[in-house]
Motif scaffolding. Sequence first.
Motif, short mmCIF file in Angstrom:
data_model
loop_
_atom_site.label_atom_id
_atom_site.label_comp_id
_atom_site.label_asym_id
_atom_site.label_seq_id
_atom_site.Cartn_x
_atom_site.Cartn_y
_atom_site.Cartn_z
N GLN A 106 48.61 38.77 37.94
CA GLN A 106 47.55 39.24 38.83
C GLN A 106 47.77 40.68 39.25
OE1 GLN A 106 46.03 36.86 42.38
NE2 GLN A 106 47.33 38.30 43.45
N ARG A 137 44.38 37.61 36.64
CA ARG A 137 43.57 37.50 37.87
C ARG A 137 43.40 38.85 38.57
NH1 ARG A 137 40.94 33.41 36.99
NH2 ARG A 137 42.15 31.66 36.25
N HIS A 139 42.72 40.19 42.18
CA HIS A 139 42.67 39.98 43.64
C HIS A 139 42.33 41.37 44.17
CE1 HIS A 139 43.76 38.28 47.47
NE2 HIS A 139 44.90 38.93 47.62
N ASP A 170 38.28 37.70 41.21
CA ASP A 170 38.75 36.33 41.44
C ASP A 170 38.96 35.99 42.90
OD1 ASP A 170 39.21 35.22 38.70
OD2 ASP A 170 40.43 37.03 38.53
N ASN A 349 50.43 31.07 42.58
CA ASN A 349 49.31 31.97 42.29
C ASN A 349 48.62 32.34 43.60
OD1 ASN A 349 47.76 29.78 43.00
ND2 ASN A 349 47.14 29.29 40.90
#
Length: 409
Positions: A106, A137, A139, A170, A349
Amino acid sequence: MNATIARAAEKIRQGERLTPSESLQMYVEAPLPLLGELADLVRARKHPERVVSYIIDRNVNYTNVCVARCSFCAFYRPVGSSEGYVLGFDEIFRKIDETIELGGGQLLLQGGHNPDLPLGWYEDLFRSVKERYPEFRLHALSPPEIIHLTRLSRLPIRDVIDRLVAAGLDSVPGGGAEILVDRVRKILNCYNKATADEWLEVMRQAHRAGLRTTATMMYGTVDTPEDRIEHMVRLRELQDEGGGFTAFIAWSYQPEHTELGGSEATGLEYLRTLATARLVLDNFPNVQASWVTQGGKVGQLSLGYGANDMGSVMIEENVVRAAGAMYCMDEVEIVRNIENAGFTPKRRNMHYEILGEPMFRQREVRRVLNLAVAREEGDTSVPAELANYPARSAAEKRRRNGDNFFSGS
Ligand code: SF4
């Protein structure tokens, strides 16, 4: 111990909610050992398995150019500054490759409010990341950045969020909350970037769109204990509506190189604030330890004051470092701190789902002993793809016309 503190402590032991005035009284008057004991009780109730989680991700600041000019910020550069930068898509891909190499999945992607990056730039970036790295991902974009995009695009909050989600967003980081009290925000010059209500509304809309988000608090500027409790209570109220917050993260203001100046709150004040947050935010599943501003040892102590998560393994950091704090812990160090405090470390996560044992115990992972930066010093390259988006600021229009006289600030 006075009778109100004793009553409030008993309410916590019984699993009952503190009122705002009880919260304030606990914060200001309760002995620190009692706050710690109660916060640890709440932590143990929510996480009886004694697991402390952390995430391997990379904190990337895509631009430092910002029109908001918050007085506590040492990171931003004004539009037209020779020290301003925007990362190219290729640079961001390289950072993702390095993150994956270290076992991460991420990016925490945040940046300044750059008037020359329209909504389309973000959509193209997110799409190109997802095309190359479908499982990776994003963020990304704290509420004030989303407010900034609503202003540039003249679209409502929900439309901006939906477009970003369609492109690959996400989850939303809880940055830019500082203290959610407009009196404080006006003094810090961050009222215009987002009022308290605007910050909360972005989170409300993000939760309604099905996104999970975090919530933060930066204390220790011009805020009072009353302001901090109001901040926590407002977060608790929004969490009651939909429960989209995964975690709360508090850190103390870092004053070096900022316009506002002042001094930093102590480690004891941090522990008091953290423990109180664990008591007030009874509907938040997770509370993070902020070792990035407090250092590894206070970060470790936080695990006895309500925190059940050590945040992110540090690969890159630009914002806190600009204000004078620089702590670096790679996965080996984080795991050592967690285990020495008597907890079991697990990778997670962004949804706080456990992914497994420490990565370095499963395969060889390079140690990270020095933090990377967004850009190497002296690198003033301008990404080619910026030419695909219309310039909005006079400085950027001049730069594109080959007229650089404006770039000295
Ligand atoms: S804190 Fe964020 S919004 Fe405020 S000046 Fe710094 S980069 Fe800009």
